[in-house]
Design an enzyme around this catalytic site. Sequence first.
Site, PDB file in Angstrom:
ATOM      1  N   ASP A 157       0.892  -1.163   0.000  1.00  0.00           N
ATOM      2  CA  ASP A 157       0.000   0.000   0.000  1.00  0.00           C
ATOM      3  C   ASP A 157       0.928   1.209   0.000  1.00  0.00           C
ATOM      4  OD1 ASP A 157      -1.514   2.206   0.711  1.00  0.00           O
ATOM      5  OD2 ASP A 157      -2.817   1.073   2.064  1.00  0.00           O
TER       6      ASP A 157
ATOM      7  N   TYR B 237      -8.648  15.134  -7.469  1.00  0.00           N
ATOM      8  CA  TYR B 237      -7.812  14.341  -8.388  1.00  0.00           C
ATOM      9  C   TYR B 237      -6.964  15.258  -9.274  1.00  0.00           C
ATOM     10  CZ  TYR B 237      -6.591  10.849 -11.958  1.00  0.00           C
ATOM     11  OH  TYR B 237      -5.918  10.015 -12.824  1.00  0.00           O
TER      12      TYR B 237
ATOM     13  N   ILE C 282      -8.203   6.493 -20.425  1.00  0.00           N
ATOM     14  CA  ILE C 282      -7.704   5.164 -20.769  1.00  0.00           C
ATOM     15  C   ILE C 282      -8.711   4.121 -20.274  1.00  0.00           C
ATOM     16  CG2 ILE C 282      -5.762   3.560 -20.590  1.00  0.00           C
ATOM     17  CD1 ILE C 282      -5.044   6.279 -21.929  1.00  0.00           C
TER      18      ILE C 282
END
Length: 252
Positions: free
Chosen positions: A63, A157, A190
């Site tokens: 992680d 983001y 994508i």
Amino acid sequence: MKRVENKVILVTGGAMGMGRSHSELLAAQGAWVFVADVNAAEGQATVDSIRKNGGKADFLQLDVTQEAQWNAALAQITERAGRLDVLVNNAGILILKPMQDTTNDEWDRVFDVNVRGLFIGTRAAVPLMQKAGGGTIVNMGSMSGIASNIPQNQVAYNSSKAAVHMMTKSLASEFAAQNIRVNAIAPGYIDTDMSRGGIASPEWGPIWRNMTPMDRVGQPDEIAAATLFLASPASSYITGEVLVADGGYTTR
Ligand code: NDP
């Protein structure tokens, strides 16, 4: 001669999506790939597929937000391979929310994975590269770090990916004299789990394609090809670059 023959490469978020494509292509081009991910089942499946095709790969549980896990993963690589030549900082998450709906925890989570994870991992990996006399780092940025997507809002983001681009330039400058190159890729839309919902959505998909001069979304292997270029000696004089691979989205 394969393009990354005998290179030791760590790919974060290597189990799925683009990370899987990076891992498969780099292994096919001669690298020993350490596929690192939170998802052990998919990570092992990626490793199995690489081995089945004659490549060399191992899975590492990682992680990217956990510094102790980075240290353990890098210790494993040192023990097994003796060095690290290339780090592909690919792991990332997306929260699709406008500002007023984004909680502090959501903002922190996006920055924890996309920015802080990349920072602490690179800081832990660089000494291995310094010891080996150099290395290469490829960060997964985004066109969202350059242009604000529409119609959806995703402020956390977008901001995190702009930070990835600036971290790329900062570290390229900091480590150039030590023969460590640092570059980023800024993909457009994508076709992976991250974007599939939007691509299929009748509200978003057509707008995404219309906004893209090539009139289509990209495939993971089209980004893996860029990763291979930046990981290989073919890009030996390139550092601090954000290579945009977005079908032309940011030309408009
Ligand atoms: P996916 O969601 O398809 O795959 C991401 C992989 O990373 C998954 O295996 C995921 O595991 C893993 N992961 C998530 N969080 C962590 C973590 N904390 N530590 C380690 N691994 C983690 O993503 P994509 O392949 O689409 O994206 C790869 C990168 O490219 C990301 O940085 C993304 O932001 C960027 N990007 C993606 C674009 C797109 O359109 N898809 C466009 C531009 C940039 P799990 O599934 O179990 O969470």
